[in-house]
Scaffold this motif. Structure first.
Motif, PDB file in Angstrom:
ATOM      1  N   ALA A  35       0.838  -1.203   0.000  1.00  0.00           N
ATOM      2  CA  ALA A  35       0.000   0.000   0.000  1.00  0.00           C
ATOM      3  C   ALA A  35       0.870   1.248   0.000  1.00  0.00           C
ATOM      4  CB  ALA A  35      -0.926   0.000   1.214  1.00  0.00           C
ATOM      5  N   ARG A  36       1.965   1.220   0.762  1.00  0.00           N
ATOM      6  CA  ARG A  36       2.860   2.382   0.798  1.00  0.00           C
ATOM      7  C   ARG A  36       3.499   2.630  -0.565  1.00  0.00           C
ATOM      8  NH1 ARG A  36       5.636   0.899   4.817  1.00  0.00           N
ATOM      9  NH2 ARG A  36       7.601   0.284   3.860  1.00  0.00           N
ATOM     10  N   ARG A  37       3.884   1.561  -1.261  1.00  0.00           N
ATOM     11  CA  ARG A  37       4.471   1.735  -2.597  1.00  0.00           C
ATOM     12  C   ARG A  37       3.453   2.322  -3.573  1.00  0.00           C
ATOM     13  NH1 ARG A  37       7.926  -2.754  -1.365  1.00  0.00           N
ATOM     14  NH2 ARG A  37       6.308  -4.291  -1.817  1.00  0.00           N
ATOM     15  N   ALA A  38       2.212   1.850  -3.478  1.00  0.00           N
ATOM     16  CA  ALA A  38       1.168   2.376  -4.366  1.00  0.00           C
ATOM     17  C   ALA A  38       0.925   3.853  -4.092  1.00  0.00           C
ATOM     18  CB  ALA A  38      -0.122   1.578  -4.187  1.00  0.00           C
ATOM     19  N   LEU A  39       0.919   4.232  -2.836  1.00  0.00           N
ATOM     20  CA  LEU A  39       0.700   5.635  -2.475  1.00  0.00           C
ATOM     21  C   LEU A  39       1.888   6.501  -2.898  1.00  0.00           C
ATOM     22  CD1 LEU A  39      -0.875   5.064   1.040  1.00  0.00           C
ATOM     23  CD2 LEU A  39      -2.018   6.095  -0.924  1.00  0.00           C
ATOM     24  N   SER A  40       3.092   5.992  -2.744  1.00  0.00           N
ATOM     25  CA  SER A  40       4.282   6.746  -3.145  1.00  0.00           C
ATOM     26  C   SER A  40       4.261   7.007  -4.646  1.00  0.00           C
ATOM     27  CB  SER A  40       5.550   5.974  -2.766  1.00  0.00           C
ATOM     28  OG  SER A  40       5.636   5.845  -1.353  1.00  0.00           O
ATOM     29  N   ARG A  41       3.813   6.027  -5.400  1.00  0.00           N
ATOM     30  CA  ARG A  41       3.702   6.204  -6.859  1.00  0.00           C
ATOM     31  C   ARG A  41       2.658   7.265  -7.190  1.00  0.00           C
ATOM     32  NH1 ARG A  41       0.072   3.900 -10.204  1.00  0.00           N
ATOM     33  NH2 ARG A  41       0.540   3.838 -12.438  1.00  0.00           N
ATOM     34  N   ALA A  42       1.507   7.210  -6.496  1.00  0.00           N
ATOM     35  CA  ALA A  42       0.446   8.192  -6.740  1.00  0.00           C
ATOM     36  C   ALA A  42       0.864   9.589  -6.300  1.00  0.00           C
ATOM     37  CB  ALA A  42      -0.828   7.768  -6.008  1.00  0.00           C
ATOM     38  N   ALA A  43       1.805   9.676  -5.359  1.00  0.00           N
ATOM     39  CA  ALA A  43       2.246  10.970  -4.838  1.00  0.00           C
ATOM     40  C   ALA A  43       3.038  11.774  -5.855  1.00  0.00           C
ATOM     41  CB  ALA A  43       3.075  10.756  -3.574  1.00  0.00           C
ATOM     42  N   ALA A  57       1.450   8.235   2.443  1.00  0.00           N
ATOM     43  CA  ALA A  57       2.659   7.413   2.356  1.00  0.00           C
ATOM     44  C   ALA A  57       3.634   7.755   3.477  1.00  0.00           C
ATOM     45  CB  ALA A  57       3.322   7.600   1.002  1.00  0.00           C
ATOM     46  N   GLU A  58       3.758   9.044   3.788  1.00  0.00           N
ATOM     47  CA  GLU A  58       4.646   9.460   4.875  1.00  0.00           C
ATOM     48  C   GLU A  58       4.158   8.913   6.211  1.00  0.00           C
ATOM     49  OE1 GLU A  58       4.656  13.674   4.578  1.00  0.00           O
ATOM     50  OE2 GLU A  58       6.163  13.735   2.977  1.00  0.00           O
TER      51      GLU A  58
END
Length: 211
Positions: A35-43, A57-58
């Motif tokens: 989930a964190r990787r997906a959010l980092s990509r969307a960021a 993500a943070e």
């Protein structure tokens, strides 16, 4: 759970901003590395949802500094590294009630409305909201001394109008351990494996500490 992340990830590319925002909240609640990787990509997107994904993500990157050790049988006690919370030490009655409510829900997300209705069922809505904010802040600062109220807590999470106590990997909770031992013992007992059941039942009973 985390198995839903692959299905949610493509929705972050949808043109509907409201849908993307809902997916970000879901991923933040699910947590975990995927989930964190997906959010980092969307960021990476320079949009409002991109900024929201970056914040989420943070927050997920903050993991508990020490796994919680919770003793609910007998005299209540919670340890976070060197920090000890109990009725006698380092915790106000208001924060302790909030903590115990979160523990009842076993580290799952608890909607704010459920917290308010449980802790202040007859309270004035505005005063109850303020009491909840103060309780959450007191608990965060008790678990993480020196924590500024503007910073994310590693233990007491808040997202999409819901709270969750994050115990960290490798946590210990005597109630869960008791129930696990009891289930294992009963299963073996019912299967006729009584000798094998006894160590599980004894370990469960050893966890219980009376008042």
């Amino acid at each position: 759970g985390e198995r839903a992340v692959p299905s949610l990830r493509p929705l972050l590319d949808e043109p509907d901003g409201e849908l993307r925002a809902r997916v970000i909240d879901l991923l933040a609640k699910i947590g975990g590395s995927e989930a964190r990787r997906a959010l980092s990509r969307a960021a990476r997107a320079t949009t409002a949802t991109g900024r929201a994904a970056m914040v989420a993500a943070e927050e997920l990157a903050l993991v508990p500094a020490a796994a919680l050790v919770v003793r609910a049988f007998g005299s209540f006690e919670l340890r976070a590294g060197d920090t000890v919370l109990s009725k006698e030490r380092r915790c106000s009655a208001r924060a302790l009630r909030f903590l115990q409510l979160l523990l009842v829900h076993r580290f799952r997300w608890v909607p704010k409305d459920v917290v308010l209705e449980t802790l202040w069922p007859e309270g004035d809505p505005r005063k109850s909201e303020n009491s909840l904010r103060q309780s959450a802040l007191l608990l965060r600062q008790a678990l993480e001394p020196g924590l500024d109220e503007t910073r994310f807590s590693r233990y007491v999470r808040f997202r999409a109008d819901a709270y969750r106590l994050d115990p960290g990997e490798g946590y210990e909770y005597d109630v869960e351990a008791f129930e696990k031992g009891l289930r294992a013992g009963r299963r073996l007992w019912d299967e006729g494996k009584r000798v094998a059941a006894l160590p599980h039942l004894r370990s469960a009973l050893d966890l219980y500490r009376g008042p």
